[in-house]
Design a protein around this motif. Sequence first.
Motif, PDB file in Angstrom:
ATOM      1  N   PHE A 379     -37.842  73.774  -0.322  1.00 48.22           N
ATOM      2  CA  PHE A 379     -39.090  74.504  -0.189  1.00 48.22           C
ATOM      3  C   PHE A 379     -39.484  75.116  -1.537  1.00 48.22           C
ATOM      4  N   ASP A 380     -40.796  75.178  -1.760  1.00 46.73           N
ATOM      5  CA  ASP A 380     -41.307  75.718  -3.016  1.00 46.73           C
ATOM      6  C   ASP A 380     -42.017  77.039  -2.772  1.00 46.73           C
ATOM      7  N   TYR A 381     -42.190  77.778  -3.870  1.00 41.95           N
ATOM      8  CA  TYR A 381     -42.998  78.993  -3.790  1.00 41.95           C
ATOM      9  C   TYR A 381     -44.447  78.620  -3.493  1.00 41.95           C
ATOM     10  N   ALA A 382     -45.233  79.583  -3.051  1.00 42.06           N
ATOM     11  CA  ALA A 382     -46.569  79.300  -2.532  1.00 42.06           C
ATOM     12  C   ALA A 382     -47.523  78.738  -3.572  1.00 42.06           C
ATOM     13  N   ASP A 383     -47.249  78.931  -4.863  1.00 43.68           N
ATOM     14  CA  ASP A 383     -48.123  78.435  -5.927  1.00 43.68           C
ATOM     15  C   ASP A 383     -47.946  76.925  -6.068  1.00 43.68           C
ATOM     16  N   GLU A 384     -48.864  76.171  -5.471  1.00 43.72           N
ATOM     17  CA  GLU A 384     -48.741  74.715  -5.464  1.00 43.72           C
ATOM     18  C   GLU A 384     -48.788  74.136  -6.859  1.00 43.72           C
ATOM     19  N   ALA A 385     -49.499  74.792  -7.758  1.00 40.64           N
ATOM     20  CA  ALA A 385     -49.636  74.254  -9.114  1.00 40.64           C
ATOM     21  C   ALA A 385     -48.290  74.243  -9.837  1.00 40.64           C
ATOM     22  N   LYS A 386     -47.469  75.266  -9.600  1.00 42.07           N
ATOM     23  CA  LYS A 386     -46.176  75.344 -10.303  1.00 42.07           C
ATOM     24  C   LYS A 386     -45.116  74.458  -9.654  1.00 42.07           C
ATOM     25  N   GLN A 387     -45.211  74.315  -8.329  1.00 41.62           N
ATOM     26  CA  GLN A 387     -44.244  73.497  -7.591  1.00 41.62           C
ATOM     27  C   GLN A 387     -42.803  73.843  -7.979  1.00 41.62           C
ATOM     28  N   THR A 388     -42.490  75.142  -7.899  1.00 36.97           N
ATOM     29  CA  THR A 388     -41.154  75.622  -8.235  1.00 36.97           C
ATOM     30  C   THR A 388     -40.363  75.890  -6.957  1.00 36.97           C
ATOM     31  N   SER A 389     -39.177  75.319  -6.900  1.00 36.67           N
ATOM     32  CA  SER A 389     -38.358  75.496  -5.701  1.00 36.67           C
ATOM     33  C   SER A 389     -37.924  76.950  -5.538  1.00 36.67           C
ATOM     34  N   ILE A 390     -37.871  77.378  -4.288  1.00 37.02           N
ATOM     35  CA  ILE A 390     -37.309  78.693  -3.983  1.00 37.02           C
ATOM     36  C   ILE A 390     -35.809  78.625  -4.242  1.00 37.02           C
ATOM     37  N   GLU A 391     -35.324  79.431  -5.147  1.00 39.30           N
ATOM     38  CA  GLU A 391     -33.903  79.452  -5.479  1.00 39.30           C
ATOM     39  C   GLU A 391     -33.297  80.773  -5.022  1.00 39.30           C
ATOM     40  N   LEU A 392     -32.236  80.681  -4.257  1.00 40.85           N
ATOM     41  CA  LEU A 392     -31.564  81.869  -3.732  1.00 40.85           C
ATOM     42  C   LEU A 392     -30.132  81.911  -4.251  1.00 40.85           C
ATOM     43  N   THR A 393     -29.726  83.059  -4.753  1.00 39.53           N
ATOM     44  CA  THR A 393     -28.341  83.207  -5.225  1.00 39.53           C
ATOM     45  C   THR A 393     -27.474  83.757  -4.095  1.00 39.53           C
ATOM     46  N   MET A 394     -26.309  83.168  -3.921  1.00 37.02           N
ATOM     47  CA  MET A 394     -25.349  83.669  -2.944  1.00 37.02           C
ATOM     48  C   MET A 394     -24.138  84.205  -3.702  1.00 37.02           C
ATOM     49  N   LEU A 395     -23.910  85.504  -3.556  1.00 34.98           N
ATOM     50  CA  LEU A 395     -22.846  86.194  -4.285  1.00 34.98           C
ATOM     51  C   LEU A 395     -21.509  86.005  -3.571  1.00 34.98           C
ATOM     52  N   VAL A 396     -20.476  85.624  -4.345  1.00 34.82           N
ATOM     53  CA  VAL A 396     -19.148  85.361  -3.788  1.00 34.82           C
ATOM     54  C   VAL A 396     -18.098  85.999  -4.694  1.00 34.82           C
ATOM     55  N   ASN A 397     -17.076  86.574  -4.079  1.00 35.31           N
ATOM     56  CA  ASN A 397     -15.975  87.187  -4.819  1.00 35.31           C
ATOM     57  C   ASN A 397     -14.992  86.102  -5.247  1.00 35.31           C
ATOM     58  N   LYS A 398     -14.806  85.946  -6.541  1.00 32.04           N
ATOM     59  CA  LYS A 398     -13.937  84.900  -7.081  1.00 32.04           C
ATOM     60  C   LYS A 398     -12.483  85.095  -6.668  1.00 32.04           C
ATOM     61  N   GLU A 399     -12.110  86.324  -6.362  1.00 37.44           N
ATOM     62  CA  GLU A 399     -10.723  86.637  -6.036  1.00 37.44           C
ATOM     63  C   GLU A 399     -10.272  85.978  -4.735  1.00 37.44           C
ATOM     64  N   ASN A 400     -11.222  85.726  -3.822  1.00 35.05           N
ATOM     65  CA  ASN A 400     -10.889  85.134  -2.534  1.00 35.05           C
ATOM     66  C   ASN A 400     -11.122  83.631  -2.603  1.00 35.05           C
ATOM     67  N   SER A 401     -10.042  82.874  -2.860  1.00 35.94           N
ATOM     68  CA  SER A 401     -10.185  81.436  -3.102  1.00 35.94           C
ATOM     69  C   SER A 401     -10.702  80.696  -1.875  1.00 35.94           C
TER      70      SER A 401
END
Length: 546
Positions: A379-401
């Motif tokens: 899915f992209d952001y609403a600006d059709e001209a830019k056509q930039t994908s919605i990017e979501l970061t998911m935070l994860v603790n590296k300590e828990n393998s």
Amino acid sequence: MKKITKLLWVFGLVMVLTGCSANQEQPNTEVDETTSEVEESQTDSGENAETEVIKTVEPTFGGTLRIASYAPKTLDPLKNDQQSVLQVLGLVYEPLFVLDETLMPIPVIVASHSFENEGATLTIKLKDNVLFHNGVKLTASDVAYTINRIKDVDYSSYKNQVRPIKNTTVVDELTLKIYYNQGYAFALSDLTFPIVSRQYVSSSDYDEMFPIGTGPYRFVEYQQMQNFDLTANLDWHGDGPYIENIKGVIMNDGQAMETLFDQKLIDIMNPSNFNWLKYSSNEEQNITSYTSSYYDFIGFNFDRPLFLDKETRQAFAYAVNREFILYDRYINHGKLVNAPIIPGSWYATGRELYYNYDMDVAKRLVESKYVDFDGDGFFDYADEAKQTSIELTMLVNKENSLRVHTADIIKKDFEALGFKILLDVVEPNLYYEKIESGDYDLLYGGWKMSQVPDYGSLFASNGLQNHIRYKSETMDQLINSIVGAYTMDQLKASVNNFETHMIEEVPYISLYFLDGAVMSGKNVYGKIHPNTEWMFHGIENLYLDF
């Protein structure tokens, strides 16, 4: 202690300390007292035939059980903050009540109890045959002293448990009244802290490295950075333990516990992060599993406009294949849940699982809300001209393998829904900094839930650990109703309403409660009833082949 002379002959497959681990609905399995060995013998025709030789293991008093612990900073049970040391102190000290497999409070040194004034006054009468290890009789004054001492010391892990107590009154040698600001359903469940001797702890002879309690084992000595020794309390008020001595081996780190166990230098262990993939098929030990209070979740950052939409949150919940994760990562040693309510607890609703994996339903919930302008599958952001994908970061603790590996599975699920996911796997310090600052879109994490649930700090609008910034007047009211419930029926109804809200609103995607495990060597017999806090419930049932 009662001397055990009766022989128990039960033939069959030896199942010792078997079950599931920390998430353990069936924490204990019946244990047979025989083992079998196979020998080859010749038949009349000269052919080899297998004959079974039965080795009988009788429950006999004696032997030494070896366990592991970190070097204690203190052996004062009210000041201790080390989980491994708590396991040791739980053998020396006893509380008023313990929690059983359903988290129901069961009396230990209490003969009777009753409530008055809508739960605001509790009267406790102690057993008359309980002695501290120095021969001094347990009295109501010791209980009152313990409560006040927890309140007075700078740090105690039990402070929250005595906070609702307004004051106490010693009625007589064995009777105590406890007064609360208001009745609440978990009053007895909070009385699970160890009771100390007023005479000993308040004396000039008190040594916080030499504990004296009322439990099934007496403390003998601690050799700094080497080991400690306990021995059976022959004057214990309960049915005496079979195991005569317990030796604690001092370890340097948590992984050393597994090394000691693998090398057969200790006989039993309860690792906080049990590796089911490593041990589930190992026949060199016995496993008792139980439902732990470790809960895994995915949280939404409510400062992000995307997640203010309830149907979007619901779509994410349907998109996570929790069943596959539990099987692939934990060999099904866990319980899928709708909310952070410990499965099998007396207040759990037993409701059927919601948000079973269904990508079709997930996509229908978002297909009219978001558009993929460039056809790349995201899915992209609403600006059709830019056509930039919605990017979501998911935070994860590296300590828990395990969570790091599981995050890859979740990432693929969310991307199949149509949202591009960037995993932000960071060191623990940075992980917590990012949580505090809100520097994430999705938060993959876990909590060790209190066995007496404190939902206010996690979910109330002003909760100290409400890191996802979720605000809801309805949720605040539901939490207040849980806090205000003083009967079991009221509490169950309030928890049911809380779970309904969690399902409908989805502030978090509830994944599962993991199973925990107590592992023992083949020389350990009997059954125990472990939970997240203490591995030795039922220690008096264990015995050794020595």
